[in-house]
Design a protein around this motif. Structure first.
Motif, PDB file in Angstrom:
ATOM      1  N   ILE A  16       0.818  -1.215   0.000  1.00 38.86           N
ATOM      2  CA  ILE A  16       0.000   0.000   0.000  1.00 38.86           C
ATOM      3  C   ILE A  16       0.847   1.258   0.000  1.00 38.86           C
ATOM      4  CG2 ILE A  16      -1.975  -1.135   1.071  1.00 38.86           C
ATOM      5  CD1 ILE A  16      -1.213   0.175   3.699  1.00 38.86           C
ATOM      6  N   LEU A  17       2.084   1.166   0.489  1.00 39.14           N
ATOM      7  CA  LEU A  17       2.956   2.338   0.447  1.00 39.14           C
ATOM      8  C   LEU A  17       3.301   2.699  -0.996  1.00 39.14           C
ATOM      9  CD1 LEU A  17       5.402   1.498   3.381  1.00 39.14           C
ATOM     10  CD2 LEU A  17       3.613   3.235   3.380  1.00 39.14           C
ATOM     11  N   PHE A  18       3.780   1.693  -1.754  1.00 42.87           N
ATOM     12  CA  PHE A  18       4.171   1.947  -3.141  1.00 42.87           C
ATOM     13  C   PHE A  18       2.958   2.270  -4.017  1.00 42.87           C
ATOM     14  CE2 PHE A  18       7.950  -0.385  -1.737  1.00 42.87           C
ATOM     15  CZ  PHE A  18       8.949   0.412  -2.274  1.00 42.87           C
ATOM     16  N   SER A  19       1.856   1.566  -3.804  1.00 44.92           N
ATOM     17  CA  SER A  19       0.666   1.841  -4.614  1.00 44.92           C
ATOM     18  C   SER A  19       0.128   3.236  -4.337  1.00 44.92           C
ATOM     19  CB  SER A  19      -0.410   0.787  -4.352  1.00 44.92           C
ATOM     20  OG  SER A  19      -0.842   0.818  -3.007  1.00 44.92           O
ATOM     21  N   SER A  20       0.213   3.685  -3.095  1.00 43.71           N
ATOM     22  CA  SER A  20      -0.249   5.039  -2.755  1.00 43.71           C
ATOM     23  C   SER A  20       0.635   6.090  -3.407  1.00 43.71           C
ATOM     24  CB  SER A  20      -0.255   5.228  -1.239  1.00 43.71           C
ATOM     25  OG  SER A  20      -1.124   4.308  -0.620  1.00 43.71           O
ATOM     26  N   VAL A  21       1.955   5.829  -3.422  1.00 42.31           N
ATOM     27  CA  VAL A  21       2.876   6.763  -4.077  1.00 42.31           C
ATOM     28  C   VAL A  21       2.578   6.849  -5.569  1.00 42.31           C
ATOM     29  CG1 VAL A  21       5.295   7.140  -4.692  1.00 42.31           C
ATOM     30  CG2 VAL A  21       4.697   6.476  -2.365  1.00 42.31           C
ATOM     31  N   LYS A  22       2.354   5.684  -6.189  1.00 49.76           N
ATOM     32  CA  LYS A  22       2.070   5.657  -7.627  1.00 49.76           C
ATOM     33  C   LYS A  22       0.780   6.417  -7.937  1.00 49.76           C
ATOM     34  CE  LYS A  22       1.722   2.491 -11.528  1.00 49.76           C
ATOM     35  NZ  LYS A  22       1.784   1.089 -11.980  1.00 49.76           N
ATOM     36  N   LYS A  23      -0.257   6.187  -7.143  1.00 51.44           N
ATOM     37  CA  LYS A  23      -1.514   6.907  -7.364  1.00 51.44           C
ATOM     38  C   LYS A  23      -1.329   8.401  -7.154  1.00 51.44           C
ATOM     39  CE  LYS A  23      -4.512   3.062  -5.970  1.00 51.44           C
ATOM     40  NZ  LYS A  23      -5.457   2.577  -4.948  1.00 51.44           N
ATOM     41  N   GLY A  24      -0.514   8.751  -6.153  1.00 53.97           N
ATOM     42  CA  GLY A  24      -0.258  10.167  -5.900  1.00 53.97           C
ATOM     43  C   GLY A  24       0.403  10.842  -7.084  1.00 53.97           C
ATOM     44  N   PHE A  25       1.390  10.163  -7.683  1.00 59.18           N
ATOM     45  CA  PHE A  25       2.043  10.711  -8.870  1.00 59.18           C
ATOM     46  C   PHE A  25       1.042  10.894 -10.011  1.00 59.18           C
ATOM     47  CE2 PHE A  25       6.253   9.072  -7.232  1.00 59.18           C
ATOM     48  CZ  PHE A  25       6.828  10.317  -7.141  1.00 59.18           C
ATOM     49  N   MET A  26       0.159   9.910 -10.190  1.00 61.52           N
ATOM     50  CA  MET A  26      -0.822  10.006 -11.270  1.00 61.52           C
ATOM     51  C   MET A  26      -1.751  11.197 -11.056  1.00 61.52           C
ATOM     52  SD  MET A  26      -0.039   7.619 -13.341  1.00 61.52           S
ATOM     53  CE  MET A  26      -1.482   7.590 -14.401  1.00 61.52           C
TER      54      MET A  26
END
Length: 690
Positions: A16-26
């Motif tokens: 969830i840390l990496f997925s949250s970062v990826k969504k944040g970038f998007m």
């Protein structure tokens, strides 16, 4: 090896840390696009218009303001986006509590970067990594304290307004989280004398470069660090700017120094950090992913001017282990190619100061004063693209594998809910499965509008093994995968075009009925599933009757009402059923016995036949209770004058058992799976009673 790589990458994706970062970038892509367009106008468009253009100063000021408000504050926006996505991934369902956690994280970010300075400081791309780390740590701390505090004060919310309760509960966790950040900041500055991240990293790199004098080695080391820092969300150009000013910029005027700042800009960083113009070309050539190609197309013009933030953040390249190797390798290879070309005298030493936004080929010509510079850049472009190509294919394969896993998870969830008689909306999900569901629904809508949804027909047989009819079943594929039909229907229903899909299906069925009559010499009935709210819709029923009338197939069109929805609460359904039957159209109940339809509906609505739920038929030989239930349904049918049809008849033993109980119409794999139209016509011809 490949499987281990996939599993490693999926572990990262699921975290969830990496997925949250990826969504944040998007989520920050629109902000980045605004800023990069402002840079493009200010550095390319306005210089082309010349000093005589009256509005140059005003437009330039506007562009600067846009840049400062967008990319100049991107770390702040990213902290907001990542924190919100992370709180959402932690199942913080209360929106106010989610916002409080994000706000706490933003305050901590401002504290740890030393406040908001007049020049923006860490608010821009320099602060991307600190923004992510601080926000995630602060939100985690805040939610942990909330959990502990709420556990020990369970009676706090009794009789209290929800908003006041959340605000009250959040005070102490917010205060403690902020206090922790203040202590960390004080200790770092006053005890360990740690300045900001850029200054710390710059001092570290000064130590590395101080003992190195070889131009090629310095250039490769500099290029490597710039691109490695980008991979972790740190603006490599900003961090290495001091090294560049001290080590590389003065070399531009040195006729004996091959590696200089302009040399690296013109040959090693074509398209921006990572030589992303090579990645752009590789994506356009080899990528099969529509989303990836869209990002490439959106980034194309900007990358031509070496502005690559949209690609770096949008793909994303940051925190992307697949792209790390080529992102670092291609600029190094480009540097070596240009260095060798200069060393052998193919191109002269670059002594001209070239603006970093100058497009490829033009910059090569200006830097060398000859076509040779263009040739070297062309060789670099080809070699860099070739290096990126296999990684683009790996990225595509990973994304396809990821989509397959998400699709399977989505369908598994649907089937589990279906078995429990519940339905959870799929299109409103905020995770990867929700995004995939929306993509599938969009493609399904397009295929329905273009009449591309295929129908298969499963024969219905009598006791003498003669065909008497069929059931039409949806067979729709997404990315080469045939999807579970009820799942397809559920998506169409949720997206709001189920009526269009059903009416289109009925039109196809009626045409098939006529084709069977023409080729076989006798008509067969064909059934299709409908849901209760469709039978309650007067306009829908009138359209069904009109289609059957136009095709002269009323007597052979059967509508099977799926039992997933209770028939209660519908005002028009009884009158509509009578209207259909008056026009010769048969209405029946599908999956009778295990769903929400009760015996009382058989009394209130006149159905021609009921189809026994398949789970009862499949367990008929092994479960005495299934035998008893089926016997009761058949007995009830004899008393209420409706026929009983059994589906999922998969063996002779099941057929014989059903016949002994009084059921004489069958459908299942014992006779045939669902068949494409042409095969169904041949099957009908072979099994028609003459």
């Amino acid at each position: 090896m490949k499987r281990r790589l996939w599993e490693f990458l999926f572990v990262i994706e699921k975290n969830i840390l990496f997925s949250s970062v990826k969504k944040g970038f998007m989520l920050t892509i629109p902000v980045l696009l605004i800023g990069t367009l402002a840079v493009l106008v200010n550095s390319i468009v306005l210089p082309l218009l010349g000093d005589g253009f009256v509005l140059s100063t005003a437009i330039s000021d506007v562009c600067v303001m846009l840049y400062n408000a967008s990319i100049g504050c991107v770390s702040f926006y990213l902290a907001l986006a990542v924190g919100y996505c992370y709180a959402q991934a932690r199942d913080v369902n209360n929106v106010l509590l989610r916002l409080m956690s994000v706000l706490t994280g933003l305050i901590c970010f401002v504290i740890l970067i030393g406040g908001i300075t007049s020049d923006g400081g860490y608010m821009g791309v320099t602060g991307v990594l600190p923004a992510i780390v601080v926000e995630l740590m602060a939100v985690t701390t805040f939610l942990f304290i909330i959990d502990v505090y709420s556990h020990h004060h369970k009676d706090l919310d009794m009789g209290v307004d929800d908003n006041i309760k959340i605000t009250t509960v959040s005070i102490l966790p917010t205060l403690l989280t902020i206090l922790g950040c203040l202590i960390i900041q004080y200790v770092a500055v006053n005890l360990f004398h740690i300045g900001d991240l850029t200054e710390t990293l710059t001092n570290f790199f000064r130590m590395i470069f101080s003992d190195s004098t070889h131009g090629l080695f310095n250039g490769m080391l500099f290029t490597c660090f710039v691109n490695l820092l980008w991979m972790f969300g740190i603006h490599g150009g900003n961090v290495m700017d001091a090294i560049s000013e001290e080590l590389l910029v003065p070399l531009v005027a040195d006729p004996n120094a091959i590696v200089s700042k302009s040399f690296l800009d013109v040959f090693a960083q074509i398209g921006g950090s990572g030589a992303t113009i090579c990645l752009l070309l590789a994506l356009l050539i080899a990528s099969r992913s529509k989303n990836t190609r869209n990002i490439a197309r959106s980034s194309a013009i900007l990358i031509l001017f070496n502005i690559n933030e949209l690609m770096v953040f949008g793909l994303p390249i940051i925190f992307n282990p697949i792209m790390m190797i080529p992102f670092v390798t291609v600029p190094l290879v480009s540097l070596v190619i240009a260095y060798v070309a200069t060393l052998v005298g193919f191109i002269p030493v670059v002594t001209e100061v070239i603006n970093w936004t100058t497009p490829i080929f033009y910059s090569g010509y200006l830097a060398t004063g000859s076509i040779a510079g263009i040739v070297v850049q062309l060789v670099i472009l080809i070699c860099g693209t070739l290096i990126y190509l296999p990684f683009v294919k790996i990225l595509d394969t990973f994304q396809e594998e990821k989509e397959l896993r998400l699709l399977q998870a989505l369908i598994d969830d649907f089937r589990a809910n279906e078995a429990n008689g519940i339905y959870e909306p799929m299109l409103r999900r905020t995770d990867g499965t929700g995004q995939l569901a929306r993509t599938i629904a969009k493609q399904l809508r397009m295929d329905v509008e273009q009449d591309k949804v295929e129908l298969f027909y499963q024969p219905q047989m009598n006791a003498e093994d003669c065909i008497i009819g069929a059931e039409a079943l949806l067979r729709w594929e997404y990315q080469g995968q045939r999807l579970y039909p009820p799942f397809v229907v559920a998506l169409a229903r949720e997206e709001g075009f189920l009526d269009k899909l059903t009416l289109q299906t009925i039109q196809t069925i009626c045409n098939t009925i006529n084709d069977v009559t023409e080729q076989v010499g006798a008509p067969l009935h064909i059934a299709v599933n409908v849901v209760a709210d469709q039978l309650d819709d007067i306009a829908f029923v009138e359209e069904v009757i009109a289609i059957a009338y136009r095709t002269a197939t009323s007597r052979y069109l059967h509508l099977e009402l799926t039992e997933e929805t209770s028939l209660g609460g519908f005002d028009n359904i009884s009158a509509n059923i009578r209207q259909l039957q008056t026009n010769g159209i048969v209405v029946a109940i599908d999956d009778f016995g295990m769903g929400q339809t009760s015996i009382i509906y058989l009394r209130e609505h006149s159905f021609k036949y009921v189809k026994i739920d398949g789970s009862l038929v499949k367990n008929l030989l092994d479960n005495p209770r299934c035998t008893q239930i089926i016997t009761s349904i058949i007995d009830l049918g004899q008393n209420l004058n409706y026929q009983v049809v059994a589906e999922y008849v998969e063996s002779l033993a099941i057929k014989q058992k059903l016949m002994s109980l009084g059921c004489h119409v069958f459908q299942g794999y014992y006779y045939s799976p669902a068949l494409p139209k042409e095969e169904f016509l041949r099957y009908s011809n072979d099994h028609m009673k003459l």
